[in-house]
Design a protein around this motif. Structure first.
Motif, mmCIF file in Angstrom:
data_model
loop_
_atom_site.group_PDB
_atom_site.id
_atom_site.type_symbol
_atom_site.label_atom_id
_atom_site.label_comp_id
_atom_site.label_asym_id
_atom_site.label_seq_id
_atom_site.Cartn_x
_atom_site.Cartn_y
_atom_site.Cartn_z
ATOM 1 N N THR A 167 0.824 -1.210 0.000
ATOM 2 C CA THR A 167 0.000 0.000 0.000
ATOM 3 C C THR A 167 0.858 1.260 0.000
ATOM 4 O O THR A 167 0.628 2.184 -0.780
ATOM 5 C CB THR A 167 -0.925 0.024 1.227
ATOM 6 O OG1 THR A 167 -1.487 -1.272 1.390
ATOM 7 C CG2 THR A 167 -2.019 1.051 1.045
ATOM 8 N N ILE A 168 1.867 1.270 0.880
ATOM 9 C CA ILE A 168 2.703 2.467 0.966
ATOM 10 C C ILE A 168 3.421 2.739 -0.352
ATOM 11 O O ILE A 168 3.428 3.856 -0.861
ATOM 12 C CB ILE A 168 3.737 2.314 2.094
ATOM 13 C CG1 ILE A 168 3.036 2.210 3.442
ATOM 14 C CG2 ILE A 168 4.714 3.478 2.105
ATOM 15 C CD1 ILE A 168 3.974 1.906 4.589
ATOM 16 N N LEU A 169 4.006 1.689 -0.910
ATOM 17 C CA LEU A 169 4.765 1.896 -2.151
ATOM 18 C C LEU A 169 3.853 2.296 -3.306
ATOM 19 O O LEU A 169 4.201 3.146 -4.118
ATOM 20 C CB LEU A 169 5.536 0.623 -2.513
ATOM 21 C CG LEU A 169 6.718 0.288 -1.607
ATOM 22 C CD1 LEU A 169 7.356 -1.023 -2.033
ATOM 23 C CD2 LEU A 169 7.749 1.403 -1.651
ATOM 24 N N ASN A 170 2.686 1.667 -3.361
ATOM 25 C CA ASN A 170 1.767 1.987 -4.445
ATOM 26 C C ASN A 170 1.315 3.438 -4.354
ATOM 27 O O ASN A 170 1.083 4.099 -5.361
ATOM 28 C CB ASN A 170 0.560 1.041 -4.395
ATOM 29 C CG ASN A 170 -0.396 1.268 -5.542
ATOM 30 O OD1 ASN A 170 -1.294 2.099 -5.457
ATOM 31 N ND2 ASN A 170 -0.192 0.558 -6.628
ATOM 32 N N GLU A 171 1.213 3.947 -3.144
ATOM 33 C CA GLU A 171 0.763 5.318 -2.934
ATOM 34 C C GLU A 171 1.898 6.312 -3.217
ATOM 35 O O GLU A 171 1.718 7.316 -3.882
ATOM 36 C CB GLU A 171 0.270 5.461 -1.480
ATOM 37 C CG GLU A 171 -0.053 6.862 -1.052
ATOM 38 C CD GLU A 171 -1.305 7.414 -1.716
ATOM 39 O OE1 GLU A 171 -2.088 6.605 -2.254
ATOM 40 O OE2 GLU A 171 -1.490 8.639 -1.738
ATOM 41 N N ASP A 172 3.098 6.001 -2.712
ATOM 42 C CA ASP A 172 4.201 6.962 -2.840
ATOM 43 C C ASP A 172 4.913 6.891 -4.191
ATOM 44 O O ASP A 172 5.559 7.843 -4.616
ATOM 45 C CB ASP A 172 5.248 6.724 -1.740
ATOM 46 C CG ASP A 172 4.763 7.160 -0.377
ATOM 47 O OD1 ASP A 172 5.379 6.760 0.624
ATOM 48 O OD2 ASP A 172 3.768 7.912 -0.331
ATOM 49 N N VAL A 173 4.849 5.739 -4.847
ATOM 50 C CA VAL A 173 5.477 5.522 -6.159
ATOM 51 C C VAL A 173 6.907 6.080 -6.231
ATOM 52 O O VAL A 173 7.206 6.929 -7.078
ATOM 53 C CB VAL A 173 4.638 6.136 -7.303
ATOM 54 C CG1 VAL A 173 5.070 5.536 -8.638
ATOM 55 C CG2 VAL A 173 3.183 5.892 -7.108
ATOM 56 N N PRO A 174 7.820 5.634 -5.387
ATOM 57 C CA PRO A 174 9.206 6.060 -5.601
ATOM 58 C C PRO A 174 9.775 5.438 -6.873
ATOM 59 O O PRO A 174 10.649 6.005 -7.530
ATOM 60 C CB PRO A 174 9.943 5.532 -4.362
ATOM 61 C CG PRO A 174 9.103 4.394 -3.891
ATOM 62 C CD PRO A 174 7.682 4.711 -4.246
ATOM 63 N N VAL A 175 9.268 4.239 -7.206
ATOM 64 C CA VAL A 175 9.657 3.602 -8.457
ATOM 65 C C VAL A 175 8.405 3.102 -9.166
ATOM 66 O O VAL A 175 7.474 2.616 -8.529
ATOM 67 C CB VAL A 175 10.622 2.409 -8.225
ATOM 68 C CG1 VAL A 175 11.902 2.869 -7.561
ATOM 69 C CG2 VAL A 175 9.956 1.322 -7.435
ATOM 70 N N GLY A 176 8.406 3.273 -10.469
ATOM 71 C CA GLY A 176 7.335 2.681 -11.265
ATOM 72 C C GLY A 176 7.756 1.261 -11.579
ATOM 73 O O GLY A 176 8.911 1.011 -11.935
ATOM 74 N N LEU A 177 6.841 0.328 -11.410
ATOM 75 C CA LEU A 177 7.181 -1.063 -11.674
ATOM 76 C C LEU A 177 6.055 -1.663 -12.489
ATOM 77 O O LEU A 177 5.044 -2.089 -11.940
ATOM 78 C CB LEU A 177 7.352 -1.808 -10.345
ATOM 79 C CG LEU A 177 8.434 -2.888 -10.334
ATOM 80 C CD1 LEU A 177 8.945 -3.115 -8.927
ATOM 81 C CD2 LEU A 177 7.922 -4.173 -10.916
ATOM 82 N N PRO A 178 6.186 -1.690 -13.807
ATOM 83 C CA PRO A 178 5.061 -2.123 -14.647
ATOM 84 C C PRO A 178 4.901 -3.624 -14.795
ATOM 85 O O PRO A 178 3.803 -4.082 -15.061
ATOM 86 C CB PRO A 178 5.384 -1.497 -16.007
ATOM 87 C CG PRO A 178 6.836 -1.205 -15.994
ATOM 88 C CD PRO A 178 7.294 -1.111 -14.579
ATOM 89 N N TYR A 179 6.003 -4.403 -14.631
ATOM 90 C CA TYR A 179 5.834 -5.835 -14.853
ATOM 91 C C TYR A 179 6.915 -6.659 -14.161
ATOM 92 O O TYR A 179 7.987 -6.181 -13.835
ATOM 93 C CB TYR A 179 5.854 -6.174 -16.349
ATOM 94 C CG TYR A 179 7.026 -5.579 -17.116
ATOM 95 C CD1 TYR A 179 6.821 -4.518 -17.992
ATOM 96 C CD2 TYR A 179 8.314 -6.068 -16.979
ATOM 97 C CE1 TYR A 179 7.869 -3.960 -18.699
ATOM 98 C CE2 TYR A 179 9.379 -5.523 -17.677
ATOM 99 C CZ TYR A 179 9.147 -4.461 -18.540
ATOM 100 O OH TYR A 179 10.193 -3.911 -19.240
#
Lengths: 570, 302, 317
Positions: free
Chosen positions: A526-538
């Motif tokens: 949840t935290i990473l998805n909200e803060d998006v320090p890195v985009g991770l598409p796949y």
């Protein structure tokens, strides 16, 4: 549900094992996740089989015998197939270093893993991701996962004739801790490994860790066991005597290496007489070599270059879903992406499915801008998958007061990454974001854009504002969380620093039971998805394969191809 | 250098006929006559048409391509069809469109490199051939040394040290071409300076520089122009090869050499179109330039 | 003749010195934290400094220059950045392999090109001549990697006549080795055919038109005799010169061919070294090819001098 059988297992189970069994019995984890967790915490394979058999109708006959009989790599009860002779030729990327402690690339991992072995190795039947016995036959944690006891295999000899003992394991671990091995960092400290007798090693960890066996397994590639008197800095060709099935015969840094059967290997006689590795600089020539019938197996290739192999009826594809991924890092502390809304905006321009279709022809899984791969048993699918939403991206940009965002997207010349950059550029344009793609050779890229040496503290603080970096497969997300995302992590190019995240990570590391790990992961996701320090598409699949002329080829997702059970067909 | 070692594939034989002291109108008339002769040669016409064609596509670019060469992604690896005349590449981009704009980078970098090489080389060659003596000896040794350097390897080394930007490529290729041109021009000047009109000019008391620029240079223009065209062809050849090797023009450019390097392994599995068309584009351009050079040589130097 | 040889040799050494100096300038022209580049971004600063110490990149430039020049003349190129082992032994293997390939290419192209050139010259301006010139111009315009790719697809894959990769199995006999090397050799031969054929043609034409050939014909010699006694010797002078020059270009083209055919020769080593920024290896490669080129031109000049005494005497003046 065969309660009697289940109870038998329950009664002899330690609290940790019980926790996993209960999680499976009540359906909170899948069978595949159960096998994974159970093997990691050291539940014996017959017991695993018993639980599975007990737990339900419709489970295909994963009888104890077959669950336990992994072929030669685990060296258990099944008889090795009769020797058929011959040599297999394998294409592998040119190793940069075959120093077991310092090596960083798949070429090195693959070569070293032929002669040297791990305490825990890859489970080769059923779903990948679990652990099988290697140089260690059994491992058990204490109640809170702070002390792990490993029983070593008896009767193993080094290729120079000396006996393999616990002293070798302890020495190897000390060497790795001294070298700052990224998997063991913060988990095992100097003096933490102790030989309680010739065939038992006790690991006392810095804190409870439910994943420890993974960290001394094939998935932590540098943890091959080397002799006690091995000098740090020696390379595998300078001192080739490992415990493995293959003896190094020749090694030419430019062209390749050859191995011959180790007649004294504890796993028995390998069907093949020898293996030969040919070194290549890039995937293209590997494919050419295969099609020209000059190699029989390929260690790793990417979808776009190896497109032809998918349609080849004489090619056995080894496709493993893996945690291989790319991180599109964005500087969180300074620059145009410092605001969370801007980072989220970029993430909303990613058309992830299109990327997967174009770049991997479908052979990848969706990423949700966090590093918890769905293959991990503690993955929580309840966090909403971010989908492409150009309008939302535009809205976020204007709410952040940003218009005409223009940035340079840095990328290294590796596999599909330049193509990914091209596609991202085109996708971002739809929301009015202009990305200028700059591709450099990998060496330059790492040192100039990703983690420049200056300034040295905090690490990677000289990183570019926006870039794409590659990450190899790991059986646990510890390395990703620790190195790339924790405050002052050694690979933290985004300079992400969040107290909540650091706390959640600590919680994850300390958790030992399934539920606890899952709860911590939910927070992390949840935290990473909200803060998006890195985009991770796949997360894309690891692809390797061999010609149908051979069977019994296995591969980890880290370039370690196993030929000890391989035999020539016909 | 005393021994006449040939300088390249099209070593000029004799220089343009004397008449350098004639008035301007005679010269322009001679030029017009030359052009007329040139245009009667089919090789020259074909060469010019092809080169012009690529220059046009480079300039007009996206305005005339059937699809957007950068942002139009459809199904990957479609074979040539009525929709996509050259098929699509691995990301589904139309190859015809990409080939059309792929001329851009090479048609900027190569001529610049050729101009640099010919400019510097002509200057050096004039000085060496005219003044001779110590200057010639030293410069000749330097030229020999540069000629011994393998072009691609040195370019590789330099691009590794300095990083591969278009500017570095131009500089490296240009500098490495200079000695070859210098040699050609030098031998042309050597033949010229023995002729009567030069002696006449000297007796008149003209300065060296004057003789060089007004008398000799126009007469070595013939071989120089041929050299320029030949160098241009070589430059395209070299830049394409460097891009193929990965040290020239970088992705995501649709450059021809780069395009070949990106998908050449797929040719074996039957996906030939992403590689063949850019390769043919390179071949057609270099052949065209060499046809022009060949015609120029026949007309201007015999 | 001895004086001539001595003079040429001395000049060659001078050129070698200049060559080494040029390479030194290229490699040392920009401040480059070599240690950091090789050891990567995570290495502690002390290791980087130690590495730089070992390489001696902080010594004054004049000292490094002298060291480098001495190294070239003693064929000591230092240690590879990638594995710390001496460069030359590693390169020697690869050079041997490339030399085999280059040798085969020249073996194929030289006789055919010379024959074609002579043939064209004797039928000057007739259709056969024009065809050969056109063929020459075209084939020498196509980069080696283009011809290589086409050969791979047509001959290797569709027709399956020859192996697609040049990786000869160990201990293969001569015939097998030639089979494996034939396609890459052809890819190069096609390019060099053009130059050599056209140069032979030009040289032959000039000689055929010259006075002494006409004299010979008037003396009553048949065309065949004329050809053998006078024309060939002099016509081939430019050809020999061109072949020597091509040897320099050959080592450039061989890189592309080795890439396509995955042949572990010098070209591949150079490419790998470029990717890894292994500067000693690259430097050694450049200088060795330079030396080969100088040797080739030296031998070519000696052959020419032997073939045409007038040139030799001219030079000795």
């Amino acid at each position: 549900m065969d309660f009697k059988r289940l109870d038998r297992v329950r009664r002899s189970a330690t609290p940790l094992e019980l926790d996993v069994v209960e999680a499976y019995a009540s359906g909170r984890i899948t069978r595949r996740q159960f096998i994974q967790r159970a093997t990691v915490i050291g539940l014996s394979l017959p017991a695993i089989g018993a639980v599975i058999a007990a737990c339900g109708p419709g489970t295909p006959s994963v009888a104890p015998a077959s669950a336990g009989s992994t072929p030669a790599p685990a060296g258990s009860a099944s008889a090795p197939p009769a020797a058929t002779g011959g040599t297999i030729r394998c294409a592998i990327q040119k190793p940069v270093s075959i120093d077991p402690v310092a090596m960083q690339d798949l070429g090195g991992y693959g070569i070293v893993a032929q002669s040297f072995e791990f305490l825990c190795t890859q489970l080769t039947v059923g779903d990948p991701g679990g652990l099988a016995a290697g140089l260690a036959t059994k491992w058990t944690p204490n109640e809170d996962g702070t002390v792990w006891t490993f029983e070593l295999r008896q009767g193993v000899k080094w290729q120079n004739g000396a006996a393999f003992t616990a002293a070798d394991v302890v020495a190897t671990m000390e060497r790795l801790v001294a070298a700052g091995n990224s998997g063991l960092k913060g988990v095992l400290e100097a003096g933490g490994a102790v030989a309680t007798d010739d065939h038992t090693v006790t690991f006392t960890l810095a804190g409870g860790n439910g994943n420890f066996p993974y960290l001394v397994s094939i998935y932590n590639a540098q943890t091959v066991i080397t002799p006690a008197d091995y000098v740090a800095g020696t390379t595998a060709d300078q001192r080739p005597d490992g415990t493995g099935a293959w003896k190094l015969v020749t090694y030419n840094q430019q062209t390749g290496a050859t191995f011959e059967r180790n007649p004294d290997w504890w796993g028995g006689q390998t069907p093949l007489d020898g293996t030969e590795f040919l070194f290549f600089d890039s995937t293209g020539p590997m494919i050419t070599a295969y099609q020209g019938d000059q190699v029989d197996a390929i260690v790793q290739f990417d979808v776009l270059t190896g497109a032809a192999l998918f349609d080849d009826p004489n090619f056995t594809l080894i496709a493993q879903p893996a945690a291989l991924h790319r991180q599109i890092w964005m500087r969180c502390d300074t620059g145009q992406f410092a605001k969370k809304e801007v980072r989220q905006a970029l993430a909303y321009t990613f058309d992830r499915q299109a990327l997967i279709d174009q770049l991997f022809k479908g052979r990848a899984e969706l990423g949700n801008d966090h590093v918890i791969w769905q293959g991990y048993p503690y993955f929580d699918p309840s966090v909403t998958q971010r989908a492409v939403d150009v309008d939302k991206a535009k809205a976020l940009l204007s709410s952040a007061g940003v218009s005409n965002l223009t940035a340079t997207l840095h990328a290294g010349q590796l596999q599909e990454i330049p193509d990914l950059a091209t596609l991202l550029k085109s996708q971002a344009q739809k929301a009015g974001i202009t990305l200028n793609v700059e591709v450099e050779s990998l060496d330059t890229f790492y040192g100039a854009q990703w983690c420049p040496a200056d300034p040295a503290d905090p690490p990677c603080s000289g990183a570019a504002e926006l870039g794409i970096v590659d990450y190899g497969h790991r059986a646990t997300p510890d390395v990703y969380l620790n190195a790339a995302l924790k405050t002052k992590g050694i690979w933290n190019s985004s300079q992400y620093s969040s107290k909540e995240f650091d706390a959640a990570f600590s919680e994850f590391q300390k958790s030992v039971g399934v539920d606890a790990q899952k709860a911590a992961c939910t927070k992390i996701e949840t935290i990473l998805n909200e803060d998006v320090p890195v985009g991770l598409p796949y997360f894309y699949n690891y692809l390797a394969g061999n010609s149908n002329k051979f069977t019994g080829v296995f591969s980890s997702a880290l370039g370690q191809m196993s030929f000890s059970a391989t035999s020539k067909v016909g | 250098m005393d021994i006449p070692v040939a300088s390249g594939p099209l070593a000029p034989t004799t220089p343009v006929a004397p008449g350098a002291a004639s008035p301007i109108s005679e010269r322009s008339q001679a030029r017009r006559e030359t052009l007329r002769v040139l245009f009667r040669r089919p090789a020259f016409i074909i060469g010019c048409l092809v080169v012009l064609g690529w220059v046009l596509t480079a300039i007009l670019g996206e305005r005339i391509t059937p699809y957007d060469p950068f942002n139009d992604f459809s199904l990957g690896h479609q074979p040539p069809s009525s929709e996509h005349l050259f098929g699509t590449d691995r990301l589904g981009r139309d190859i015809l469109s990409r080939v059309m704009v792929g001329s851009r980078d090479v048609l900027i970098v190569a001529p610049l490199a050729a101009l640099l090489g010919v400019g510097a080389g002509t200057f050096l060659g004039l000085i060496m051939g005219f003044y001779r003596g110590i200057v010639d000896d030293i410069l000749s040794r330097l030229v020999e040394a540069f000629l011994a350097l393998p072009v691609i390897l040195v370019a590789l080394l330099t691009l590794v040290v300095l990083g591969s930007s278009p500017a570095v490529v131009v500089a490296v290729v240009g500098i490495l071409f200079t000695p070859i041109v210098a040699r050609t021009v030098r031998s042309a000047v050597l033949s010229e300076r023995q002729l009567d009109y030069v002696t006449a000019a000297r007796l008149r008391g003209e300065s060296g520089l004057f003789i060089l620029s007004r008398e000799i240079f126009p007469n070595v223009l013939g071989p120089t122009v041929v050299e320029l065209t030949v160098r241009f062809g070589y430059a395209i050849f070299t830049v394409a090869t460097l891009s193929f090797l990965g040290v020239g023009i970088q992705p995501p450019s649709p450059d021809w050499g780069l395009a070949v390097s990106e998908e050449y392994t797929n040719m074996i599995s039957g996906i030939w179109w992403p590689t063949l068309f850019p390769a043919l584009a390179i071949a057609s351009t270099v052949v065209a330039v060499n046809l022009i050079a060949d015609s120029l040589q026949s007309v201007l130097t015999e | 003749m001895a004086r001539f040889i001595a003079r040429r040799l001395l000049l060659s050494l001078l050129t070698l010195w200049l060559l080494a100096s040029i390479v030194f300038i290229i490699v040392n022209v920009l401040p480059n934290d070599v240690g950091r580049t090789i050891l990567g971004p995570f290495a502690p600063q002390e290791s980087v400094d130690a590495f730089n110490e070992k390489l001696g990149t902080n010594r004054p430039i004049l000292v490094r220059y002298v060291d480098s020049i001495v190294g070239v003349f003693t064929l000591d190129f230092g240690d590879s950045f990638v594995n710390g082992k001496p460069v030359l032994p590693q390169l020697a293997d690869a050079i041997g392999r490339s030399a085999k390939l280059a040798g085969l290419a020249l073996l194929i192209t030289i006789p055919i090109a010379i024959a074609a050139g002579l043939f064209a010259a004797r039928r000057r301006d007739r259709p056969a001549d024009r065809a050969i010139v056109l063929l020459g111009v075209t084939s020498s315009s196509i980069p080696e990697f283009v011809t290589g790719t086409i050969l791979v697809v047509v001959v290797g894959v569709q027709l399956k006549l020859l192996p697609v990769l040049a990786n000869t199995p160990r201990d293969a006999d001569a015939i097998t080795q030639i089979r494996y090397l034939l396609m890459p050799a052809l890819a190069m031969a096609i390019v060099y055919f053009g130059y050599i054929a056209r140069m032979t043609r030009a040289g032959t034409i000039e000689v055929l038109q010259s006075d002494y050939t006409r004299t010979a014909t008037m003396k009553g010699l048949t065309t065949g005799q004329t050809l053998r006694r006078h024309v060939l010797r002099n016509a081939l002078i430019p050809t020999v010169a061109v072949i020597a020059v091509q040897i320099g270009y050959l080592f450039g083209g061989i890189i592309a061919v080795e890439r396509i055919f995955a042949y572990p020769g010098m070209g591949q080593t150079m490419l790998f070294s470029a990717q890894r920024k292994d500067i000693p290896m690259l430097t050694a490669g450049v200088i060795i090819v330079g030396i080969v080129y100088m040797l080739a031109t030296l031998i070519a000049d000696l052959i020419i001098a032997w073939m045409n005494p007038r040139i030799r005497l001219d030079a000795e003046r």
